[in-house]
Design a protein around this motif. Structure first.
Motif, short mmCIF file in Angstrom:
data_model
loop_
_atom_site.label_atom_id
_atom_site.label_comp_id
_atom_site.label_asym_id
_atom_site.label_seq_id
_atom_site.Cartn_x
_atom_site.Cartn_y
_atom_site.Cartn_z
N PHE A 231 0.84 -1.19 0.00
CA PHE A 231 0.00 0.00 0.00
C PHE A 231 0.88 1.24 0.00
O PHE A 231 1.96 1.26 0.60
N ASN A 232 0.39 2.32 -0.66
CA ASN A 232 1.18 3.54 -0.65
C ASN A 232 1.05 4.24 0.70
O ASN A 232 0.19 3.92 1.53
N GLU A 233 1.91 5.21 0.91
CA GLU A 233 2.02 5.87 2.21
C GLU A 233 0.72 6.55 2.63
O GLU A 233 0.34 6.53 3.81
N ASN A 234 0.01 7.15 1.66
CA ASN A 234 -1.24 7.84 2.00
C ASN A 234 -2.29 6.88 2.55
O ASN A 234 -3.00 7.20 3.51
N VAL A 235 -2.38 5.70 1.95
CA VAL A 235 -3.35 4.71 2.41
C VAL A 235 -2.96 4.19 3.80
O VAL A 235 -3.82 4.05 4.68
N ILE A 236 -1.69 3.92 3.99
CA ILE A 236 -1.20 3.44 5.30
C ILE A 236 -1.51 4.46 6.38
O ILE A 236 -2.03 4.13 7.47
N ASN A 237 -1.20 5.73 6.11
CA ASN A 237 -1.43 6.78 7.10
C ASN A 237 -2.91 6.94 7.41
O ASN A 237 -3.29 7.14 8.57
N ILE A 305 -9.83 7.72 1.12
CA ILE A 305 -8.58 7.23 0.52
C ILE A 305 -8.54 5.70 0.57
O ILE A 305 -8.20 5.02 -0.41
N VAL A 306 -8.89 5.14 1.75
CA VAL A 306 -8.85 3.68 1.91
C VAL A 306 -9.91 3.01 1.04
O VAL A 306 -9.67 1.95 0.44
N ASP A 307 -11.08 3.65 0.96
CA ASP A 307 -12.16 3.08 0.14
C ASP A 307 -11.79 3.07 -1.33
O ASP A 307 -12.02 2.08 -2.04
N PRO A 328 -5.50 -2.52 4.25
CA PRO A 328 -4.26 -2.57 5.04
C PRO A 328 -4.38 -3.54 6.21
O PRO A 328 -5.46 -3.77 6.75
N HIS A 329 -3.24 -4.08 6.64
CA HIS A 329 -3.22 -5.16 7.64
C HIS A 329 -3.85 -4.77 8.96
O HIS A 329 -4.48 -5.60 9.61
N ASN A 330 -3.70 -3.51 9.40
CA ASN A 330 -4.28 -3.16 10.70
C ASN A 330 -5.80 -3.21 10.68
O ASN A 330 -6.44 -3.38 11.72
N LEU A 331 -6.40 -3.10 9.48
CA LEU A 331 -7.84 -3.27 9.34
C LEU A 331 -8.19 -4.74 9.12
O LEU A 331 -9.04 -5.30 9.82
N SER A 332 -7.53 -5.37 8.15
CA SER A 332 -7.92 -6.73 7.76
C SER A 332 -7.59 -7.76 8.82
O SER A 332 -8.35 -8.73 9.02
N ASN A 333 -6.47 -7.59 9.52
CA ASN A 333 -6.03 -8.61 10.48
C ASN A 333 -6.32 -8.25 11.93
O ASN A 333 -6.15 -9.09 12.81
N ASP A 334 -6.73 -7.00 12.18
CA ASP A 334 -6.90 -6.59 13.57
C ASP A 334 -8.26 -5.93 13.80
O ASP A 334 -9.20 -6.57 14.27
#
Length: 718
Positions: A231-237, A305-307, A328-334
């Motif tokens: 994922f790009n930095e904007n999506v991660i942030n 941005i995430v959507d 991103p992993h913090n959403l999908s896995n947590d």
């Protein structure tokens, strides 16, 4: 090497003089040696003429005249998609068609690339070959490129460099605008800017790694498919702004199901748990089934941005050793994942189901759940098979599992009566070592736990569709639809199935949703049932997403959607949004947002279908590459298999480990075998022995290439 026009004309005329009879290269040289004494030059010129299609070399190594152009009929022009083969020739299909109808020789592809949308027209050309089913054509222009980015190997020797595409359908010479920092053997991602006179001018977009480095083989396939593993930095942030703390206000607004013994059942290695279940038997005639799904739509705001990133990706991609997630992993896995002993936001489909499998009541609502136990499929299968009694589990959870098992068989029986098609086709499980080298291939084991979860998810997907339609809202909906097979495929299935002694009890053309299930039941003892299932699967239309409810033929259901996997499928996330925007949380959305989403639904369906196809093809490409890598160490070894597919260029044989390879006609030992197009068989010229679908064979592995992803067999006994 440049050859004289005189030599080229002499070779071509010698072949023409044979009037269609194949001629060996050695005979051509003998006929010309008085005038052209240099044997090497003559043979190299013959190779050159074969390469540019002036001559054609048969698998017997004899030569005939190659391709010749005819007058162009511009008035026949139409748009289509061009598919290239390894020789550089193309076949064009009209959009939304399964059948190619135009053959384009590589001389006439006009700088097209595999998958491009092109304007093509016919040639005014007669073909004397009755097996030539395609009309000859010419690409007039490129309308739209299929993609801009391609992967391959950078080759550097001395002061010269080259680029070899990973996909051997692309044979253009590549000129890079900058090669600073590149070394021999680098796998790189290039962006093609322009193609002129069979030269592709490109720029280096990314250095993936050295071709021998761990994981680069899979990453190359991922990048070539247009997928982005990171994922790009904007999506991660943006994703870091979320947390799993549930406010008191949210508890008040939602159904509190935290006291229920809700559980998850998933593969042991899963990290993104997006579905959980709870079953309660109300009385002898009624069950209550809760299917609880991760509430991704609460966190991922529409048009954020995430959507937008999730829309672009469309789906998570599950490869041999890794997942390329949609979120991103913090959403999908947590935060979104229904991890055990954690309060989680959920959308719930609650169903009352009678003991005939009928829905008596359906409710869809926002809830908070707390999974009491995370089970693996293996654990639950052992419990269902009475290999363990779960002595350490709560009695209430064991009782719930017992009731779930009862309901599963009720729903399973109903599905079978409706005509649900259960394709029993073994799936491969690829085992890698710590260096991601393939060390074994096993068949995936599927037990009743997997079947139970699938059955409950299908029930929820059907139920939410029925519920949305009952409310007759002003919005469109996303349906998961599946057409019945077209007549051509049905006719082909009839021909192939009869060869395998498949018994029909009705007119083959009048397929209904329950027709196939009934036939399979009547052929339960057919020794070729695995192959029959494979042929049936090839016969089926492809499922897709649509705003028009055209029903689901394969599941034998009039109402179906995808609701149960919003962590890994964008379609499911949008179905959740539709319920929230138009039913559950109407006041939280403006009319402008509702209108905007409704207006985009058709586009969302097309994108979801497209990304699903890309993901499926990528998964297959990775598997094919690993299969070929595995068989590279098996060259010379002998295996048992069966004929799984027959074409004019050879016979595909599937082995017991599900790997498939090609035996070309010259690699069928014991006789000279000819292909019969009408019967789709190979017939021995002397022995009259027949190779057809289902024939049990013994093969020897004679070639395998991880680079081309192809495996070659020779049939030594059948």
């Amino acid at each position: 090497m440049i050859f004289s026009d005189e030599l080229i004309s002499a070779i071509v005329q010698t072949v023409k003089n044979e009037k269609g009879t194949p001629i060996p290269a050695g005979i051509i040289y003998k006929k010309l040696q008085k005038k052209f004494k240099d044997k090497i030059i003559v043979f190299k010129c013959i190779d050159h003429l074969v390469e540019n299609n002036t001559l054609k070399q048969l698998y017997t190594k004899k030569l005939v005249m190659g391709y010749e152009n005819g007058p162009i009929l511009k008035e026949t022009a139409f748009e289509g998609i061009i598919f290239l083969n390894a020789k550089g020739d193309g076949f064009v299909k009209r959009e939304n068609s399964d059948q190619s109808e135009v053959y384009v020789n590589k001389k006439n592809i006009n700088n097209a690339l595999h998958g491009d949308k092109v304007l093509v027209c016919y040639m005014d050309k007669k073909n004397d070959n009755p097996n030539h089913v395609f009309k000859d054509g010419v690409v007039l222009k490129i309308i739209e490129r299929n993609k801009e980015y391609y992967t391959g190997v950078f080759i550097k020797q001395n002061n010269k460099y080259g680029f070899v595409f990973d996909d051997n359908k692309h044979t253009y010479r590549v000129v890079l605008d900058n090669i600073d920092g590149l070394v021999d053997g680098h796998k790189i991602l290039i962006k093609i800017k322009n193609i002129v006179d069979n030269v592709a001018y490109a720029t280096v977009s990314k250095v993936i790694g050295h071709k021998n480095s761990v994981g680069v083989d899979i990453l190359s396939i991922v990048y070539d498919a247009g997928l982005e593993p990171e994922f790009n930095e904007n999506v991660i942030n943006a994703s870091k702004e979320f947390n799993s703390i549930i406010s008191k206000e949210e508890f008040i607004k939602r159904h509190d199901l935290t006291s229920l013994d809700i559980i998850t059942i998933d593969p042991a290695t899963s990290k993104d748990l997006d579905d959980a279940i709870y079953v309660k038997k109300i009385n002898d005639n009624l069950y209550k089934l809760y299917v609880c799904i991760a509430d991704v739509s609460h966190y991922v705001e529409y048009n954020s941005i995430v959507d937008n990133e999730a829309y672009k990706r469309g789906t998570s991609v599950y490869l041999v050793n890794q997942v390329i997630p949609m979120l991103p992993h913090n959403l999908s896995n947590d935060i979104c994942s229904l991890n055990p002993n954690e309060d989680r936001l959920s959308m719930v489909c609650e169903m009352d189901i009678d003991n005939f499998g009928n829905f008596k009541n359906i409710d869809v609502y926002n809830a908070i759940i707390n999974s009491k136990r995370r089970f693996s499929y293996e654990e639950v299968n052992e419990y269902f098979e009475q290999k363990t009694d779960f002595s350490n589990e709560k009695e209430s959870i064991k009782s719930m599992l017992d009731q779930a098992y009862e309901l599963f068989f009720i729903l399973k029986e109903k599905r079978e009566k409706l005509g649900y098609i259960n394709f029993e086709i073994p799936e491969p499980k690829i085992i890698l070592d710590e260096n991601e080298k393939i060390i074994d291939i096993q068949q995936k084991k599927s037990g009743q736990a997997q079947n139970l979860i699938e059955c409950f998810m299908v029930a929820a997907n059907e139920a939410v569709t029925i519920k949305f339609n009952q409310l007759k809202l002003s919005s469109d909906f996303i349906y998961r639809v599946h057409d019945k097979p077209d007549e051509k495929k049905i006719a082909m299935f009839e021909i192939e199935a009869k060869k395998l002694n498949f018994k029909f009890d009705a007119e083959v053309k009048n397929w209904q949703p329950n027709t196939i299930a009934k036939w399979l039941k009547n052929n339960i003892n057919n020794p070729n049932k695995e192959l029959i299932n494979i042929i049936l699967l090839r016969t089926m239309a492809k499922a897709k997403y649509s705003i028009v409810n055209d029903h689901h033929f394969g599941l034998a259901l009039d109402n179906y959607t995808h609701f149960t996997s919003p962590i890994r499928r964008y379609s499911d996330l949008v179905v959740h949004r539709l319920f929230k925007m138009f039913i559950l949380n109407k006041t939280e959305y403006t009319n402008e947002i509702r209108y905007d989403l409704n207006a985009r639904l058709k586009d969302i369906c097309e994108q979801a279908t497209k990304t699903e196809i890309v993901a499926t093809n990528t998964e297959r490409e990775v598997n094919s590459m690993k299969f070929a890598e595995y068989m590279e160490s098996k060259i010379g070894q002998v295996f048992n298999g069966f004929v799984s597919y027959i074409t004019s260029f050879g016979i595909f044989v599937q082995l017991e480990n599900t790997i498939e390879g090609l035996a070309r006609p010259e690699n069928i030992l014991g006789d000279y075998y000819e292909y019969s197009d009408n019967l789709s068989i190979y017939l021995g010229k002397k022995t009259k022995k027949i190779l057809t679908l289902g024939t049990k064979v013994k093969i020897r592995v004679v070639g395998s290439s991880k680079i081309t992803k192809k495996i070659d067999f020779e049939i030594i006994e059948f």
